[in-house]
Write a protein that holds these residues in place. Sequence first.
Motif, short mmCIF file in Angstrom:
data_model
loop_
_atom_site.label_atom_id
_atom_site.label_comp_id
_atom_site.label_asym_id
_atom_site.label_seq_id
_atom_site.Cartn_x
_atom_site.Cartn_y
_atom_site.Cartn_z
N LEU A 32 0.81 -1.22 0.00
CA LEU A 32 0.00 0.00 0.00
C LEU A 32 0.85 1.27 0.00
O LEU A 32 0.42 2.30 -0.52
CB LEU A 32 -0.91 0.04 1.23
N ALA A 33 2.03 1.19 0.62
CA ALA A 33 2.79 2.41 0.86
C ALA A 33 4.26 2.12 1.04
O ALA A 33 4.68 1.00 1.35
CB ALA A 33 2.24 3.12 2.11
N LYS A 34 5.05 3.17 0.87
CA LYS A 34 6.46 3.14 1.25
C LYS A 34 6.51 3.37 2.76
O LYS A 34 5.98 4.35 3.27
CB LYS A 34 7.23 4.24 0.53
N VAL A 35 7.12 2.46 3.48
CA VAL A 35 7.12 2.50 4.94
C VAL A 35 8.48 2.94 5.45
O VAL A 35 9.51 2.35 5.12
CB VAL A 35 6.76 1.13 5.54
N VAL A 36 8.49 3.99 6.26
CA VAL A 36 9.70 4.49 6.90
C VAL A 36 9.49 4.37 8.40
O VAL A 36 8.40 4.66 8.91
CB VAL A 36 9.97 5.96 6.51
N THR A 37 10.52 3.93 9.13
CA THR A 37 10.35 3.67 10.55
C THR A 37 11.26 4.54 11.40
O THR A 37 12.36 4.93 10.98
CB THR A 37 10.63 2.20 10.88
N ALA A 38 10.79 4.83 12.60
CA ALA A 38 11.58 5.54 13.62
C ALA A 38 11.32 4.87 14.95
O ALA A 38 10.19 4.49 15.25
CB ALA A 38 11.19 7.01 13.66
N ASN A 39 12.36 4.73 15.76
CA ASN A 39 12.19 4.02 17.03
C ASN A 39 12.01 4.96 18.22
O ASN A 39 12.01 4.52 19.37
CB ASN A 39 13.36 3.06 17.28
N SER A 40 11.85 6.26 17.95
CA SER A 40 11.60 7.22 19.02
C SER A 40 10.97 8.47 18.44
O SER A 40 11.04 8.72 17.22
CB SER A 40 12.91 7.60 19.73
N ALA A 41 10.38 9.28 19.32
CA ALA A 41 9.79 10.53 18.87
C ALA A 41 10.86 11.46 18.32
O ALA A 41 10.64 12.17 17.32
CB ALA A 41 9.05 11.20 20.04
N LYS A 42 12.04 11.47 18.95
CA LYS A 42 13.13 12.32 18.47
C LYS A 42 13.55 11.93 17.06
O LYS A 42 13.76 12.80 16.20
CB LYS A 42 14.32 12.21 19.44
N SER A 43 13.69 10.64 16.81
CA SER A 43 14.05 10.17 15.47
C SER A 43 12.97 10.54 14.46
O SER A 43 13.26 10.91 13.32
CB SER A 43 14.25 8.66 15.46
N ALA A 44 11.71 10.47 14.88
CA ALA A 44 10.60 10.81 13.99
C ALA A 44 10.66 12.29 13.60
O ALA A 44 10.47 12.65 12.43
CB ALA A 44 9.27 10.51 14.67
N LEU A 45 10.94 13.15 14.57
CA LEU A 45 11.02 14.58 14.28
C LEU A 45 12.17 14.89 13.33
O LEU A 45 12.06 15.76 12.46
CB LEU A 45 11.17 15.38 15.57
N THR A 46 13.27 14.16 13.46
CA THR A 46 14.39 14.33 12.53
C THR A 46 13.98 13.93 11.11
O THR A 46 14.28 14.63 10.14
CB THR A 46 15.59 13.49 12.98
N LEU A 47 13.28 12.81 11.00
CA LEU A 47 12.81 12.36 9.69
C LEU A 47 11.83 13.36 9.07
O LEU A 47 11.85 13.60 7.86
CB LEU A 47 12.14 10.99 9.81
N LEU A 48 10.98 13.93 9.91
CA LEU A 48 9.97 14.86 9.39
C LEU A 48 10.59 16.14 8.84
O LEU A 48 9.96 16.85 8.06
CB LEU A 48 8.97 15.21 10.50
N GLU A 49 11.81 16.44 9.23
CA GLU A 49 12.52 17.58 8.65
C GLU A 49 12.95 17.29 7.22
O GLU A 49 13.23 18.20 6.44
CB GLU A 49 13.75 17.94 9.49
N GLU A 50 13.01 16.00 6.86
CA GLU A 50 13.52 15.59 5.56
C GLU A 50 12.42 15.20 4.58
O GLU A 50 12.60 15.30 3.37
CB GLU A 50 14.47 14.40 5.73
#
Length: 306
Positions: A32-50
């Motif tokens: 259904l989708a391209k799946v990207v994972t983060a193991n913490s909220a901090k990692s997620a926020l870093t990904l969201l910058e990109e």
Amino acid sequence: MEVLADTNLAKVLVVDDENSSHIVLGDLINHLAKVVTANSAKSALTLLEEFTPDLILLDIVMPEMDGFELIKVLKSSKHWSQIPVIFVTARDDIDMQERGFELGACDYIVKPFHPTITRARIQTQLDMVRQRKMLEQLANIDALTEIPNRRQLHDHLAVEWASAQRTNTSFALAWVDIDYFKKFNDSYGHGEGDLVLKRVAQALKQTLKRPRDWVCRYGGEEFVLILPETELDGANELMKSIQQNIAELSIGHTGSEVSQQLTVSIGCCVQQPHLQHNPEDLLLQADRCLYKAKSNGRNQNVVQLV
């Protein structure tokens, strides 16, 4: 953090401190989708910058910053507030679900995952995102010419202006106006006028060869061009090419006072943006150049370095 699928499908960000959840969710929805994972909220926020996902699957119980705190950050951001969030958690109690919905979640999936229900709920949200994007695209496209309309102009201008400031490069903006268009409509009818607008729009679009060069229909017979990384000489050459390509359309215009064929007038300004400059001012300055081109007899361009 790990990319589990490399497709051109929708993008889903899974935020969970348990790798097993990454694997299970990846297997369930990788078609259904391209799946990207983060193991913490901090990692997620870093990904969201990109990158900006179409959907976030968010665990509630995580160390340092839990899912409730992260969704507060997301919903308070102008960049991320519209991203739908589904909570995925082993905590199956009403109070937790109520709090999640109050904070802005769109759904709630309980672990262990039931494959059919999990896929269905994620698919529903992705379908809604796709429909919203289609509606947004339709709202930002000129129905007649099928190029962007003026609703996109200021946002696009702001983005390219900021980019020019960061890279310290010149930036050009141009107005294009079809000469004596009212007289064309009076002579040939509005149906023919609509066809002319379509042909001129496509000619402008085809003249712009670089991927970031951009054109919109501002309204009536006026078009605006945004030309990143463009110096004065390049702008001059491009404006000449536009006039030549319009002339090669060979559209008769017996009501014109400057030619027996359809022509355009162009006003263009080139500037190297600095912090004290304003992109809206460049719009006005290019409009003044257009006024000069029309005052000087039309069927010409005025390009200035400002």
